[in-house]
Design a protein around this motif. Structure first.
Motif, short mmCIF file in Angstrom:
data_model
loop_
_atom_site.label_atom_id
_atom_site.label_comp_id
_atom_site.label_asym_id
_atom_site.label_seq_id
_atom_site.Cartn_x
_atom_site.Cartn_y
_atom_site.Cartn_z
N ALA A 62 0.83 -1.20 0.00
CA ALA A 62 0.00 0.00 0.00
C ALA A 62 0.87 1.25 0.00
CB ALA A 62 -0.93 0.00 1.21
N ALA A 63 1.96 1.23 0.78
CA ALA A 63 2.87 2.37 0.80
C ALA A 63 3.57 2.55 -0.54
CB ALA A 63 3.89 2.21 1.92
N VAL A 64 3.89 1.44 -1.20
CA VAL A 64 4.49 1.51 -2.53
C VAL A 64 3.50 2.13 -3.51
CG1 VAL A 64 5.22 0.09 -4.47
CG2 VAL A 64 6.09 -0.40 -2.18
N GLN A 65 2.25 1.69 -3.45
CA GLN A 65 1.22 2.26 -4.33
C GLN A 65 1.07 3.76 -4.07
OE1 GLN A 65 -2.08 3.33 -3.20
NE2 GLN A 65 -2.61 3.95 -5.29
N ALA A 66 1.07 4.15 -2.80
CA ALA A 66 0.95 5.57 -2.47
C ALA A 66 2.14 6.37 -3.00
CB ALA A 66 0.83 5.74 -0.95
N GLY A 67 3.35 5.82 -2.82
CA GLY A 67 4.55 6.51 -3.30
C GLY A 67 4.61 6.62 -4.80
N SER A 68 3.95 5.72 -5.51
CA SER A 68 3.93 5.79 -6.97
C SER A 68 2.99 6.89 -7.47
CB SER A 68 3.50 4.44 -7.57
OG SER A 68 2.12 4.20 -7.34
N SER A 70 2.24 9.81 -5.31
CA SER A 70 2.55 11.08 -4.66
C SER A 70 4.02 11.10 -4.27
CB SER A 70 1.68 11.25 -3.41
OG SER A 70 2.21 12.24 -2.54
N TRP A 71 4.76 12.13 -4.76
CA TRP A 71 6.16 12.24 -4.39
C TRP A 71 6.33 12.54 -2.91
CZ3 TRP A 71 9.51 10.05 -7.24
CH2 TRP A 71 9.41 10.05 -8.63
N LYS A 72 5.36 13.20 -2.31
CA LYS A 72 5.42 13.45 -0.87
C LYS A 72 5.28 12.13 -0.11
CE LYS A 72 3.37 16.36 2.75
NZ LYS A 72 2.33 17.39 3.03
N ALA A 73 4.35 11.30 -0.54
CA ALA A 73 4.22 9.98 0.08
C ALA A 73 5.47 9.14 -0.17
CB ALA A 73 2.99 9.27 -0.48
N PHE A 74 6.07 9.27 -1.34
CA PHE A 74 7.31 8.58 -1.67
C PHE A 74 8.40 8.98 -0.69
CE2 PHE A 74 11.41 8.49 -3.82
CZ PHE A 74 11.41 7.26 -4.49
N PHE A 75 8.54 10.26 -0.44
CA PHE A 75 9.62 10.75 0.43
C PHE A 75 9.43 10.29 1.87
CE2 PHE A 75 11.22 13.92 3.44
CZ PHE A 75 12.56 13.92 3.11
N PHE A 76 8.23 10.38 2.39
CA PHE A 76 7.99 10.05 3.79
C PHE A 76 7.70 8.57 4.03
CE2 PHE A 76 6.92 14.64 3.95
CZ PHE A 76 7.72 15.01 5.02
N GLY A 77 7.34 7.84 2.99
CA GLY A 77 6.92 6.46 3.20
C GLY A 77 5.51 6.37 3.72
N LEU A 79 1.49 5.63 4.04
CA LEU A 79 0.65 4.49 3.71
C LEU A 79 -0.39 4.83 2.66
CD1 LEU A 79 0.20 2.91 7.24
CD2 LEU A 79 1.04 1.70 5.22
N ASP A 80 -0.69 6.11 2.47
CA ASP A 80 -1.68 6.51 1.47
C ASP A 80 -1.21 7.79 0.80
OD1 ASP A 80 -3.33 9.00 2.73
OD2 ASP A 80 -2.74 7.60 4.30
N ALA A 81 -1.68 8.01 -0.40
CA ALA A 81 -1.23 9.16 -1.18
C ALA A 81 -1.70 10.49 -0.61
CB ALA A 81 -1.70 9.02 -2.63
#
Length: 709
Positions: A62-68, A70-77, A79-81
């Motif tokens: 789920a965190a991988v999907q979020a990071g794909s 949102s770059w903000k979600a990517f940076f912080f890890g 769980l959701d975009a």
């Protein structure tokens, strides 16, 4: 023995393709093709049946999907975009997978192939590290042992942070070994080692630093150059480590709290608290605030008192000798839960470590062979000691960290004793190593007596013949000696190879997974000593409440060793395992604590209706419960309370404000009584139940937060 072997010297310049195939000019013609064959075989082994694991650990997927998205979600890890809360680790292990999904779309292969590549890379780096000082045969043996270690075959096909951690630890050891070779250029290699340690910290926090003490001590004691110069270079490497890990930590700590996600796993929204508490000292002493089932005091909604009466978490039977996550002590790595994962060649590695140090004991201070034994051996012993005695959260798959160290010692030790085989003590040590390995493989295979029963006897006979013959290895024909050595190696690797094949032939999902055949990690029993029964969970011993992994056998597999039968999941990629086991609740294992929810077509359609009008299409207590719906819809789903549902995020007041602002469409009730009754999620769940109408869709209970009673 201080002179570097010819293999380390520069080879004449030739074409790139020729050098790739031929290797160094002084290598035997078979050496480089054998390495390439090993890497290809490793890749094929780890890629086999890869999609059977689906999204593997839905928490990280789920965190991988979020990071794909949102770059903000990517940076912080996150769980959701929409960035409500992060995973309970730093995000470095998520970054390769998130980039893969961003490039190729969401799917099982897109998430797991980067992990496979890490496994192949770890084998390649280990081979290179051993080859620096030892023969091509020693390096190939080390690489093969690593590739065939059952827990490695599991974790290099799974999306937990352990794959990247194992790769980076192997890279760090390689860099330290290069720094030990000569005075010139040592500083550059120690800086590279520091960077590897720093990035490893961003994968799994303080576990990355377990091997720092032995590596630093070996460098100080054995490196060329004056002591002051050695100390200064270590300080430079430490600075590189601090910078490569600290930049991200500093940004997270300095970032305004109001504009970043909550730090999952912490109780005070602090990454430093998470690092030194839940993911730090708490792992050692069991005092893990906010952990479900952890020892020590519980945080808000925290520990064991929140489990239903009599329930035990899978993989952590109560017992003497230590914390709530299994018996601690020197025998932990050889016990029924862990032994089949990593310990097949562990006795051999310890014997060969001693043998290698005895053979090199009289060498000069800077001898690189002895330094290699000290570096790999120190790393193994330090990690082994921590894993054996830690009282906090411990899972069998953690032991993949031991695999590179163990494999290196097998390759190096076997090579050293083979070179010395004309001496009686060396040939006796070879024979004892094979005999002990054979006996231990016979013991481990006896824990699954109904699985490949012929293998146990075959290993015993082959190992006994090889051990007896190796007593005279220095006195027989060279070809016969090689044949006996090959027979001994085959006997030692047969058990782990069979376990590795059983591992890759099955899918693994959820938070607690083990390698090998069904029941192989528990001596044929279910978690807590129970046995598995039709319809999910396990049949407990007398007086216990059913617990377990929602119908999964140890290793995350269904009853027949394949994927569980039942409702097909919606919104999942081709090749994903079929839905729920018979009788399993929609919330996944243990009410959504251990595995993602299975989402039906109607539930998915309900969440996707007017999805773009909401920040979060839904909210659910516990990250795994939320992850299943997020992966099915590819829309943000708020994980109330993080992984355990016990993190104080969001508060009830903030959740009410989100609802009043129309930012959340649905609340998803927990599937099995775990997630909904823990921490701040309990108050939120109670408020939702009292305020909004519920509807059951595809077996899931939803509350429409736009429709009050």
């Amino acid at each position: 023995m201080t002179t570097l072997p010819a293999a380390v010297q520069a080879a004449p310049r030739t074409g790139r393709l020729a050098r790739l195939w031929r290797g160094r000019a002084e290598d035997r013609p078979w050496a480089r093709p054998a390495l390439l064959g090993l890497l290809v075989a490793t890749a094929l082994l780890y890629l086999w049946n890869l999609s059977a694991s689906g999204y593997a650990n839905s928490f990280y997927s789920a965190a991988v999907q979020a990071g794909s998205q949102s770059w903000k979600a990517f940076f912080f890890g996150s769980l959701d975009a929409a960035n409500a809360i992060t995973v309970d680790k730093p995000p470095a292990a998520l970054w390769p997978m998130a980039l893969s999904v961003r490039l190729f779309g969401l799917g099982s292969w897109q998430i797991l192939v980067p992990e496979v590549l890490m496994g192949v890379g770890t084998v390649a780096v280990l081979h290179a590290a051993v080859r620096r000082r030892f023969s091509a045969g020693a390096a190939l043996i080390a690489g093969a042992v690593l590739a065939l270690t059952p827990v490695a075959a599991l974790m290099f096909r799974f999306n937990n942070p352990d794959a990247l951690l194992a790769l980076l630890m192997t890279v760090a050891v390689y860099c330290v070994l290069r720094a030990l070779e000569r005075d010139r250029g040592a500083a550059r290699w120690l800086v590279r080692a520091g960077v590897a340690f720093g990035v490893a910290f961003l994968a799994k926090t303080l576990q990355a630093f377990l091997i720092l003490p032995p590596l630093a001590l070996v460098y100080l004691a054995c490196a060329p150059g004056g002591f002051g110069k050695r100390l200064g270079r270590l300080a430079l490497g430490g600075l590189a480590m601090l910078v490569s890990a600290g930049w991200w930590v500093a940004l997270v700590e300095l970032w305004p709290v109001s504009s970043r996600p909550y730090v999952g796993g912490s109780q005070n929204n602090s990454f430093l608290e998470l690092t030194f508490g839940y993911n730090g000292l708490g792992r050692l002493n069991g005092d893990e605030v906010g952990s479900v089932g952890g020892g020590g005091r519980g945080g808000p909604g925290g520990a064991v008192e929140n489990l239903p009466a009599g329930m035990e978490l899978p993989g952590r039977p109560g017992g003497g000798g230590g914390g709530g996550w299994g018996e601690t002590g020197i025998g932990r790595m050889f016990g029924e839960s862990v032994g089949g994962q990593i310990s097949w060649l562990l006795p051999a590695a310890l014997i060969l470590l001693v043998a290698g140090l005895v053979v090199t004991w009289r060498a000069p201070r800077t001898d690189t062979a002895r330094s290699a034994f000290l570096v790999w051996g120190g790393s193994l012993l330090m990690t082994l000691a921590v894993f054996s005695f830690m009282a906090g959260i411990f899972h069998e798959y953690y032991t993949v960290a031991l695999a590179p160290y163990l494999a290196a010692l097998i390759g190096m030790g076997a090579a050293v004793l083979w070179e010395e085989r004309t001496r009686w003590p060396a040939s006796a040590a070879l024979a004892v190593t094979v005999a002990v390995t054979t006996w231990w493989a016979w013991t481990l295979l006896g824990r699954t007596p109904d699985w490949l029963p012929w293998l146990r006897g075959t290993v015993l006979v082959a190992g006994a013949v090889a051990a007896l013959g190796l007593l005279f290895a220095g006195r027989v024909d060279r070809r016969l000696g090689f044949g006996l050595a090959g027979l001994g190696l085959a006997a030692g690797l047969a058990g782990p190879f069979a376990y590795a094949l059983a591992t890759v032939d099955s899918g693994h999902q959820g938070s607690i997974v083990t390698a090998g055949p069904a029941g192989g990690a528990m001596g044929g029993r279910g978690p807590g000593g129970g046995r598995f029964f039709e319809g999910g969970g396990m049949m407990p011993p007398a007086g216990r409440t059913p617990g377990g992994q929602g119908g999964q056998l140890p290793g995350g597999r269904g009853r027949d060793g394949g994927t569980p039968a039942g409702i097909p999941p919606q919104g999942m990629p081709q090749g994903m395992p079929q839905g729920t086991a018979r009788g399993e609740r929609p919330g996944g294992g243990m009410g959504g604590l251990l595995d993602g929810a299975r989402v039906g077509a109607e539930a998915k359609a309900a969440l996707l209706a007017d999805a773009d009008a909401y920040t979060w299409v839904a909210a659910a207590v516990g990250a795994q419960n939320a992850a299943g719906y997020q992966l099915a819809t590819e829309k943000p789903v708020m994980a109330i309370g993080g992984f355990n549902g016990s993190d104080p995020s969001p508060t009830l007041d903030r959740f009410e404000r989100y609802v009043a602002e129309g930012r959340i469409h649905y609340f998803i009730a927990s599937g099995g009584g775990m997630g909904g009754g823990m921490g701040g999620g309990s108050a939120i769940a109670s408020w939702v139940e009292d305020t909004f109408e519920k509807v059951t869709v595809d077996g899931a209970t939803l509350y429409d937060l736009t429709q009050k009673k």
